[in-house]
Design an enzyme around this catalytic site. Structure first.
Site, PDB file in Angstrom:
ATOM      1  N   LYS A  49       8.421  -5.188  -5.974  1.00  0.00           N
ATOM      2  CA  LYS A  49       9.103  -4.725  -7.141  1.00  0.00           C
ATOM      3  C   LYS A  49       9.887  -6.227  -7.642  1.00  0.00           C
ATOM      4  CE  LYS A  49      14.007  -4.600  -5.546  1.00  0.00           C
ATOM      5  NZ  LYS A  49      15.339  -3.940  -5.842  1.00  0.00           N
ATOM      6  N   TYR A 277      23.144 -31.489 -26.680  1.00  0.00           N
ATOM      7  CA  TYR A 277      24.263 -30.011 -27.251  1.00  0.00           C
ATOM      8  C   TYR A 277      25.163 -30.442 -26.921  1.00  0.00           C
ATOM      9  CZ  TYR A 277      20.067 -28.138 -28.590  1.00  0.00           C
ATOM     10  OH  TYR A 277      19.016 -28.240 -29.695  1.00  0.00           O
TER      11      TYR A 277
END
Length: 403
Positions: A49, A277
């Site tokens: 999955k 940043y």
């Protein structure tokens, strides 16, 4: 949709910025190790999955089936369809719930095997299959303590009798899922095991003998053969990671995924210069930094900013400043003559050192499952051989061509 088979020149381009390497030899090794730990007659389900936990569902499924797995597990109907469209004909268990006639018809059309969790769902399946004029194997899930999908274990016999009495449904297995199999304290796991055994006894008393019983996930597969029954469902162990540190000596597993990127610029910084940043890092001295072409949009968690290390030439190098969407920065002051284009290993082996998904998970207070599933398909998936050279692109087969 790009497929390497038709565009050989794509491979160098796919390795220009950043990529994920998938070692299919490691998948084969892990499946063989798991297979050998099981008693004869016990099936191995490879859980593929979430695109095989980010490794490429079709490619991993094929490799697992070639080396000892006999079943596949998926969470959603589209995941099952992807495998069928790739001409994989092994039995596929749909681990998630389906509730509508449209879903039932898709399941039947694509030869998937659904999980039934309650009587209402069973009635929808029976009615829809009756209209289709065909039968369908179904798997009954019991809730023994996970408190997620499943019928209460105390009602196992009544639920199985209901399904058995419905037209066009055939019980293929009865199963449950363990909540704490990866914990050193086995109290809850043993309680769930006891409840599962009690449910089986109910079924026997009612004259119901399911063809298969299964309970064990990767952790339980490693912990106790008494939990194996007729089949085990292995996810994380298939991909070479142990579900918990105390289980790390149970099998010799090999990590399947490695994540690498290239340096795009090397530059000098003066002492006192801010990086990235928010200036979460200020250069404490004159230093050399490298910019690397990978960021949080690729699956490198921003919370690792100023906390993670990478490998360059086998040496651990600290990441500095805030990780940005497409790039991150490194302090490479200790590496002489570093050049643009050199490869950085974020996860995986470089010479004598290795960084693992567990390392990231421990820094973030999460689990390795989340790390593996977090790498976006903007990163090409490339399969490699054990000499670490690219063998071919996973492309359409491994990741649906979404890279």
């Amino acid at each position: 949709m790009l497929s390497w088979e038709h565009t050989p020149s794509l491979i160098p381009m796919m390795r220009e910025r950043a990529w994920v390497e998938i070692d299919l030899a490691a998948v084969a090794h892990n499946v063989q190790q798991l297979r050998r730990s099981l008693a004869a007659g016990t099936d191995l389900m490879a859980v593929v999955k979430a695109d095989a936990y980010g490794h490429g569902a079709v490619t991993v499924a094929r490799t697992a089936l070639q080396h000892g797995a006999t079943w596949l597990g998926v969470a959603t109907i589209p995941e099952g369809i992807e495998l069928r469209e790739a001409n994989i004909d092994a039995p596929i268990l749909l681990l998630g719930a389906a509730n509508t006639p449209e879903q039932v018809r898709a399941i039947a059309h694509w030869d998937l095997q659904p999980t039934l969790c309650n009587p209402k769902q069973a009635l929808v399946f029976a009615e829809t299959m009756s209209h289709m004029g065909r039968s369908l194997p179904v798997h009954l899930k019991l809730d023994t303590g996970m408190s997620r999908l499943g019928m209460p274990w105390q009602e196992a016999a009544a639920f199985a009798q209901l399904v058995q009495g419905l037209p066009n449904l055939q019980i293929a297995s009865v199963y449950s899922h363990l909540a704490t199999a990866d914990e050193p304290d086995q109290t809850v796991m043993q309680l769930q095991h006891h409840r599962f055994e009690a449910a089986i006894a109910q079924l026997c008393s009612a004259g119901i003998a399911p063809p298969r019983l299964h309970l064990a996930n990767s952790a339980a597969t490693l912990v106790d053969p008494a939990l194996h029954y007729n089949m085990v469902r292995t996810g994380l162990a298939t991909y070479g990671l142990h579900p918990a540190p105390h289980l790390s000596d149970r099998l010799n597993l090999q990590a399947v995924m490695q994540v690498r990127a290239r340096i795009t610029q090397v530059k000098s910084l003066q002492s006192g210069t801010g990086v990235s940043y928010g200036y979460k890092f200020i250069a404490p001295k004159d230093m050399q930094i490298a910019v690397v072409g990978i960021g949080y949009a690729d699956g490198v968690p921003r919370l690792l900013s100023n906390r993670m290390t990478v490998l360059i030439r086998g040496q651990r190098i600290p990441q500095i400043g805030s990780i940005t969407m497409d790039q991150l920065m490194l302090d490479v002051s200790t590496i002489p003559n570093l050049q643009e284009g050199e490869v950085v290993t974020l996860l995986g082996q470089d010479r004598g050192d290795r960084i693992t998904a567990d390392d990231w998970a421990n820094l973030l207070g999460t689990i390795s499952w989340e790390i593996l599933c977090g790498f976006k398909h903007r990163l090409p998936r490339l399969t490699i051989n054990q000499s670490q050279e690219v063998a071919h692109g996973v492309g359409k087969e491994g990741s649906g061509g979404r890279s």
